[in-house]
Write a protein that holds these residues in place. Sequence first.
Motif, PDB file in Angstrom:
ATOM      1  N   LEU A  56       0.500   2.784  -0.303  1.00  0.00           N
ATOM      2  CA  LEU A  56       0.071   2.804   1.086  1.00  0.00           C
ATOM      3  C   LEU A  56       0.394   1.454   1.709  1.00  0.00           C
ATOM      4  O   LEU A  56       0.404   0.431   1.027  1.00  0.00           O
ATOM      5  N   LYS A  57       0.635   1.458   3.009  1.00  0.00           N
ATOM      6  CA  LYS A  57       0.862   0.200   3.706  1.00  0.00           C
ATOM      7  C   LYS A  57       0.237   0.289   5.086  1.00  0.00           C
ATOM      8  O   LYS A  57      -0.093   1.378   5.561  1.00  0.00           O
ATOM      9  N   GLY A  58       0.086  -0.858   5.705  1.00  0.00           N
ATOM     10  CA  GLY A  58      -0.483  -0.864   7.043  1.00  0.00           C
ATOM     11  C   GLY A  58      -0.338  -2.224   7.696  1.00  0.00           C
ATOM     12  O   GLY A  58       0.102  -3.190   7.072  1.00  0.00           O
ATOM     13  N   ARG A  59      -0.729  -2.246   8.949  1.00  0.00           N
ATOM     14  CA  ARG A  59      -0.669  -3.502   9.692  1.00  0.00           C
ATOM     15  C   ARG A  59      -1.578  -3.404  10.900  1.00  0.00           C
ATOM     16  O   ARG A  59      -1.841  -2.333  11.427  1.00  0.00           O
ATOM     17  N   HIS A  60      -2.066  -4.541  11.303  1.00  0.00           N
ATOM     18  CA  HIS A  60      -2.759  -4.672  12.577  1.00  0.00           C
ATOM     19  C   HIS A  60      -2.586  -6.115  13.038  1.00  0.00           C
ATOM     20  O   HIS A  60      -1.803  -6.854  12.456  1.00  0.00           O
ATOM     21  N   TRP A  61      -3.256  -6.505  14.058  1.00  0.00           N
ATOM     22  CA  TRP A  61      -3.019  -7.810  14.667  1.00  0.00           C
ATOM     23  C   TRP A  61      -3.205  -8.975  13.706  1.00  0.00           C
ATOM     24  O   TRP A  61      -2.554  -9.995  13.824  1.00  0.00           O
ATOM     25  N   PHE A  62      -4.124  -8.822  12.731  1.00  0.00           N
ATOM     26  CA  PHE A  62      -4.488  -9.953  11.889  1.00  0.00           C
ATOM     27  C   PHE A  62      -3.907  -9.896  10.482  1.00  0.00           C
ATOM     28  O   PHE A  62      -4.067 -10.845   9.726  1.00  0.00           O
ATOM     29  N   SER A  63      -3.278  -8.774  10.115  1.00  0.00           N
ATOM     30  CA  SER A  63      -2.708  -8.718   8.765  1.00  0.00           C
ATOM     31  C   SER A  63      -1.690  -7.591   8.619  1.00  0.00           C
ATOM     32  O   SER A  63      -1.654  -6.657   9.413  1.00  0.00           O
ATOM     33  N   ARG A  64      -0.889  -7.747   7.582  1.00  0.00           N
ATOM     34  CA  ARG A  64       0.026  -6.711   7.108  1.00  0.00           C
ATOM     35  C   ARG A  64      -0.315  -6.551   5.647  1.00  0.00           C
ATOM     36  O   ARG A  64      -0.501  -7.556   4.941  1.00  0.00           O
ATOM     37  N   TYR A  65      -0.416  -5.309   5.168  1.00  0.00           N
ATOM     38  CA  TYR A  65      -0.981  -5.116   3.842  1.00  0.00           C
ATOM     39  C   TYR A  65      -0.407  -3.895   3.147  1.00  0.00           C
ATOM     40  O   TYR A  65       0.187  -3.024   3.777  1.00  0.00           O
ATOM     41  N   ALA A  66      -0.589  -3.880   1.835  1.00  0.00           N
ATOM     42  CA  ALA A  66      -0.173  -2.745   1.012  1.00  0.00           C
ATOM     43  C   ALA A  66      -1.183  -2.573  -0.105  1.00  0.00           C
ATOM     44  O   ALA A  66      -1.724  -3.548  -0.641  1.00  0.00           O
ATOM     45  N   LEU A  67      -1.432  -1.323  -0.441  1.00  0.00           N
ATOM     46  CA  LEU A  67      -2.308  -0.963  -1.552  1.00  0.00           C
ATOM     47  C   LEU A  67      -1.561   0.073  -2.375  1.00  0.00           C
ATOM     48  O   LEU A  67      -1.161   1.116  -1.852  1.00  0.00           O
ATOM     49  N   VAL A  68      -1.342  -0.229  -3.649  1.00  0.00           N
ATOM     50  CA  VAL A  68      -0.557   0.636  -4.521  1.00  0.00           C
ATOM     51  C   VAL A  68      -1.401   1.043  -5.724  1.00  0.00           C
ATOM     52  O   VAL A  68      -1.964   0.189  -6.415  1.00  0.00           O
ATOM     53  N   PHE A  69      -1.485   2.351  -5.947  1.00  0.00           N
ATOM     54  CA  PHE A  69      -2.170   2.885  -7.119  1.00  0.00           C
ATOM     55  C   PHE A  69      -1.114   3.305  -8.132  1.00  0.00           C
ATOM     56  O   PHE A  69      -0.175   4.021  -7.786  1.00  0.00           O
ATOM     57  N   GLU A  70      -1.274   2.857  -9.370  1.00  0.00           N
ATOM     58  CA  GLU A  70      -0.375   3.255 -10.451  1.00  0.00           C
ATOM     59  C   GLU A  70      -1.203   3.866 -11.566  1.00  0.00           C
ATOM     60  O   GLU A  70      -2.251   3.331 -11.930  1.00  0.00           O
TER      61      GLU A  70
END
Length: 122
Positions: A56-70
Amino acid sequence: MERLSYIDEHARSVDANRDRAWKALLKVVCKDPADPATVPTGFVLDSAEPPARLALKGRHWFSRYALVFELDEEGSSRTRIRAKSWANFPGPHGKIYRALVIGTGGHKIAVRRMLRQIAAAA
């Protein structure tokens, strides 16, 4: 998406084969477990490779982020689920946001709670 900085990794072993653990992951993370694209608000599906990886990935004004489940097999009826996080927090507002989300331990609590829910659903 830009290269993100590593934040952390949390893991939990569950008493379920990888297929069952995958279904439990989708049940907890997705609004519609039959559709991996129905991820929580704030995220978009980056990739789904059943039954091994959900990114998963995302972004907003204060951050850009990713969360990966393995999901890794630990035997015929046991799976280790790892949740890896990456993020960038640009600018002064991002620095404050990072302190609130990461610095307070809120992120760690949320991810570990999600892993407990997945284990319970499996």
